[in-house]
Motif scaffolding. Sequence first.
Motif, short mmCIF file in Angstrom:
data_model
loop_
_atom_site.label_atom_id
_atom_site.label_comp_id
_atom_site.label_asym_id
_atom_site.label_seq_id
_atom_site.Cartn_x
_atom_site.Cartn_y
_atom_site.Cartn_z
N ASP A 521 0.86 -1.18 0.00
CA ASP A 521 0.00 0.00 0.00
C ASP A 521 0.89 1.23 0.00
OD1 ASP A 521 -2.48 1.42 0.08
OD2 ASP A 521 -2.15 1.81 2.21
N THR A 522 0.50 2.22 -0.76
CA THR A 522 1.26 3.46 -0.85
C THR A 522 0.34 4.52 -1.42
OG1 THR A 522 3.39 4.39 -1.56
CG2 THR A 522 2.15 3.13 -3.20
N ASP A 523 0.84 5.73 -1.56
CA ASP A 523 0.07 6.83 -2.14
C ASP A 523 0.75 7.33 -3.41
OD1 ASP A 523 -1.61 6.68 0.03
OD2 ASP A 523 -0.84 8.48 1.01
N PHE A 524 -0.07 7.88 -4.30
CA PHE A 524 0.44 8.64 -5.44
C PHE A 524 -0.28 9.99 -5.47
CE2 PHE A 524 1.44 4.28 -6.76
CZ PHE A 524 2.80 4.44 -7.05
N THR A 525 0.50 11.03 -5.69
CA THR A 525 -0.03 12.39 -5.73
C THR A 525 0.26 13.02 -7.09
OG1 THR A 525 2.02 13.40 -4.89
CG2 THR A 525 0.38 12.67 -3.26
N ALA A 526 -0.54 14.02 -7.42
CA ALA A 526 -0.32 14.77 -8.66
C ALA A 526 -0.70 16.23 -8.42
CB ALA A 526 -1.15 14.19 -9.80
N LYS A 527 0.01 17.11 -9.11
CA LYS A 527 -0.24 18.55 -8.97
C LYS A 527 -0.10 19.20 -10.35
CE LYS A 527 1.52 20.54 -5.41
NZ LYS A 527 2.57 21.07 -4.46
N LEU A 528 -1.07 20.04 -10.68
CA LEU A 528 -1.06 20.80 -11.93
C LEU A 528 -0.48 22.18 -11.65
CD1 LEU A 528 -1.86 21.19 -14.95
CD2 LEU A 528 -4.12 21.90 -14.12
N ILE A 529 0.48 22.60 -12.49
CA ILE A 529 1.20 23.85 -12.26
C ILE A 529 1.25 24.68 -13.55
CG2 ILE A 529 3.47 24.84 -11.68
CD1 ILE A 529 3.89 22.36 -9.89
N ASP A 530 1.01 25.97 -13.41
CA ASP A 530 1.16 26.94 -14.50
C ASP A 530 2.55 27.54 -14.36
OD1 ASP A 530 1.04 29.03 -16.31
OD2 ASP A 530 -0.91 29.79 -15.63
N VAL A 531 3.45 27.19 -15.29
CA VAL A 531 4.85 27.60 -15.20
C VAL A 531 5.07 28.90 -15.97
CG1 VAL A 531 7.24 26.94 -15.64
CG2 VAL A 531 5.57 25.19 -14.99
N TYR A 532 5.30 29.97 -15.22
CA TYR A 532 5.64 31.26 -15.82
C TYR A 532 7.11 31.24 -16.26
CZ TYR A 532 1.51 34.08 -14.51
OH TYR A 532 0.26 34.62 -14.42
N PRO A 533 7.40 31.77 -17.42
CA PRO A 533 8.80 31.86 -17.85
C PRO A 533 9.53 32.96 -17.09
CG PRO A 533 7.39 32.94 -19.45
CD PRO A 533 6.48 32.30 -18.45
#
Length: 649
Positions: A521-533
């Motif tokens: 058993d374990t976790d997986f995470t995800a994150k959406l990011i808006d990358v400014y130059p």
Amino acid sequence: MELDKYYESKTVIMSPVRSELSAVGRGLFVAIGLLLLVASGSLASANEFVVEKNVMLPMRDGVHLATDIYRPAQNGKAVEEPLPVILSRLPYNKDGQAGAAKYYATHGYVFVAQDTRGRYNSEGEWHMLSDDGDDGVDCAAWIGKQAWSDGKIGMIGTSYFGGTQHAMALAGAPELATVIPVDAMSNMGRQSLRNGGAFELRFWNWIFLNAGRGSRAARDAGTADVLATLAEQRLAYLDQLPTRRGTTPLKLAPEYEDWLVSAMEHGINDTFWAQNNIVDAPENYKDIPVYLVSGWYDSWGGNTTANFMALNRTIKGPVYMIMGPWIHGQQAAYAHGQVNFGKQAAIADQWAWRKEWYDHWLKGVDNSVGKAAPFETRVRIFVMGTGDGRKDGNGRLRHGGFWRNENEWPLARTEYTDFYLQADGGLSEAPSPIEESVTQFQFSPDNPVPTIGGNISSGDDILVQGAWNQMGGPHIWNFQQPIPLSARKDVLVFQSEPLESDLEVTGEIEVRLFASSSAVDTDFTAKLIDVYPPSEDWPGGFDLNIGDGIIRGRFRESLQREVLMNPGEAYEFTIKLYPTSNVFKKGHRIRVDVSSSNFPRFDVNPNTGEPLNRQRMSNVAVQTIYHDADHPSRIVLPVIPPQARGAVR
């Protein structure tokens, strides 16, 4: 027993100006006012209200709840005309409702504020929302029988006392005519208290804080001091998780300890989390006008859009929804964290816009509801991301945005678009042609990835809310060095090339991840990011968090049952991110970060497969992320075509 035996009431006649004074000043004005009343038979102000404090309302089981009643008054006397009622049922001390009560009581409503069961001046034992359906029905029935009530009740409140609105609507109180649940507690086993099977530690924080504030235990001064010390030591107790029964001073507030430990042990979304489960049983919700309010960075944002979809197809309502760029309870603000969304993002007068809604549905006034903002259409959203990207006067990123009216949610014109994780850390609309491709990392429960902003509430001192550059610093207690989160070796970064044109993402978001683990058993995470130059104002760029999510391995098949994993076997995991509306501008990159922890937003998986919150051990897990032709890991983005962005369709 007779109700009058439980009155501890106090009637005060006040004007709005007087009620803003200090307690001493209020007492002086009341005394002078009463002297004038005796001398002349009237008071000068016609804009007054009468307050009756601590009326003890009986519930069906004999418990009495402390209730304050604010009534409009003229010439020193309460108005006799039956009026609609605005009701607030909350666990945070009803005295704090004086500002709202004053406003509505001087605008033609009776305002009723009630301490929920076991809180502050109310009798009984506190439970997390489970009593608030029946208690709400009993409270409404009592209100409906009073001579000053016309039998119609509208409810008001945010967060927990947004949840008491849902509870009363689900219980079907006959007198309830409309609700405005703001950032409201609901669907607790889905994406709130438990999220993808993980526990949201903001509620651990809530218990550690509120067990000593307004609880039964806190009525003893010595116990209150011990619980206050417990609250001050929260960071130390976070290092000692899991919290067990009888092992901390929380045992002095047993109902709070029992709920917390039970909630942290109970991952399955079943009857334990049934209270305020709207998504799975929308047919239980009373058919009344509903105005749902939340924000893209609020902890209840995902449940608000889910509730809209469930109720909109089930009840006639009508059901309205507004989603701004807000954090929890901050609809009057336009900036949070390190980001400024522009002054147009704020709703300045928090009482007046609600009054417009109440006037329409409780008094039958033909006004802006259904005609003008914020009620012109059923759905109103703030589209983030159209600012100039410079720094404002306070050093915040001007991310900007604008309001747009819509007719539905999700938007009918959405084009769901897959962006695939690539072997080289890329993110592309083209799936990987490679036959075998993986990226591996080690996840140590003793060194979890720190939380930097996001959909947070009740995070006082342990979590920062909202929009932040994904970089450490003194504002992050467990990531003090000013280095980017992406530098961590347990954070996998997948990002697109710089965009050739603006891309609007508006709607519900999922990451579909193919992965395996050396753990059961374990976790997986995800994150959406808006990358400014990089720019003149931001030489290092700005990595703006848009939304995140988690899935606990044992709940990969369903939130209704636990199934441990076979080590080394690849599974598809669906990680539900929070909904959003954001324009990724030309030259920006779309980024997805994948890891296995986000602490202290979520509790940390020990990787042992032990029963939840009962672990004594922890293991380092080897995590394998697949991104090849047979395992197309991807984020599914709700893209709005450019030709359709500016208009309601």
